[in-house]
Motif scaffolding. Structure first.
Motif, PDB file in Angstrom:
ATOM      1  N   VAL A  12      -6.783  -1.011  -0.820  1.00 46.85           N
ATOM      2  CA  VAL A  12      -6.153  -0.001  -1.669  1.00 46.85           C
ATOM      3  C   VAL A  12      -6.736  -0.087  -3.072  1.00 46.85           C
ATOM      4  N   HIS A  13      -6.800   1.051  -3.725  1.00 50.96           N
ATOM      5  CA  HIS A  13      -7.361   1.090  -5.078  1.00 50.96           C
ATOM      6  C   HIS A  13      -6.219   1.081  -6.098  1.00 50.96           C
ATOM      7  N   ASN A  14      -5.377   0.072  -5.980  1.00 41.41           N
ATOM      8  CA  ASN A  14      -4.286  -0.148  -6.931  1.00 41.41           C
ATOM      9  C   ASN A  14      -3.808  -1.585  -6.781  1.00 41.41           C
ATOM     10  N   ASN A  15      -2.773  -1.918  -7.509  1.00 35.48           N
ATOM     11  CA  ASN A  15      -2.200  -3.250  -7.453  1.00 35.48           C
ATOM     12  C   ASN A  15      -1.241  -3.310  -6.261  1.00 35.48           C
ATOM     13  N   ASP A  19       3.017  -1.776  -4.865  1.00 33.80           N
ATOM     14  CA  ASP A  19       2.922  -0.640  -3.946  1.00 33.80           C
ATOM     15  C   ASP A  19       3.772  -0.909  -2.712  1.00 33.80           C
ATOM     16  N   GLY A  40      -6.411  -5.386  -2.870  1.00 36.91           N
ATOM     17  CA  GLY A  40      -6.172  -4.359  -3.875  1.00 36.91           C
ATOM     18  C   GLY A  40      -6.915  -4.685  -5.152  1.00 36.91           C
ATOM     19  N   SER A  42      -6.812  -5.328  -9.141  1.00 34.79           N
ATOM     20  CA  SER A  42      -5.877  -5.726 -10.185  1.00 34.79           C
ATOM     21  C   SER A  42      -5.918  -4.698 -11.307  1.00 34.79           C
ATOM     22  N   PRO A  43      -4.825  -4.535 -12.049  1.00 34.05           N
ATOM     23  CA  PRO A  43      -4.809  -3.565 -13.143  1.00 34.05           C
ATOM     24  C   PRO A  43      -5.910  -3.820 -14.168  1.00 34.05           C
ATOM     25  N   ALA A  46      -9.280  -2.643 -12.721  1.00 35.05           N
ATOM     26  CA  ALA A  46      -9.351  -1.184 -12.611  1.00 35.05           C
ATOM     27  C   ALA A  46      -9.668  -0.534 -13.953  1.00 35.05           C
TER      28      ALA A  46
END
Length: 58
Positions: A12-15, A19, A40, A42-43, A46
């Motif tokens: 996934v392209h988020n934390n 989610d 995923g 990490s903020p 990203a």
């Protein structure tokens, strides 16, 4: 020789930590006997300039 458990990797392209949708899916898949690995971004990663530049060049 027993059959190994099937494996799945969820990217996934988020934390992943925040989610709940992805976490619920992973738990459901694991309950069916699969080995689940969640990956995923990490903020901090990203938002980094290097990551943004890599995304633009692809």
């Amino acid at each position: 020789m027993s059959n190994p458990r099937p494996r799945i990797v969820m990217l996934v392209h988020n934390n992943v930590k925040g989610d709940s949708r992805v976490q619920k899916q992973a738990r459901s898949i694991a309950a069916l006997g699969w080995d689940v690995t969640l990956l995923g971004v990490s903020p901090a990663a990203a938002a980094s300039p290097a990551t943004s530049a890599a995304r633009r060049s692809s």
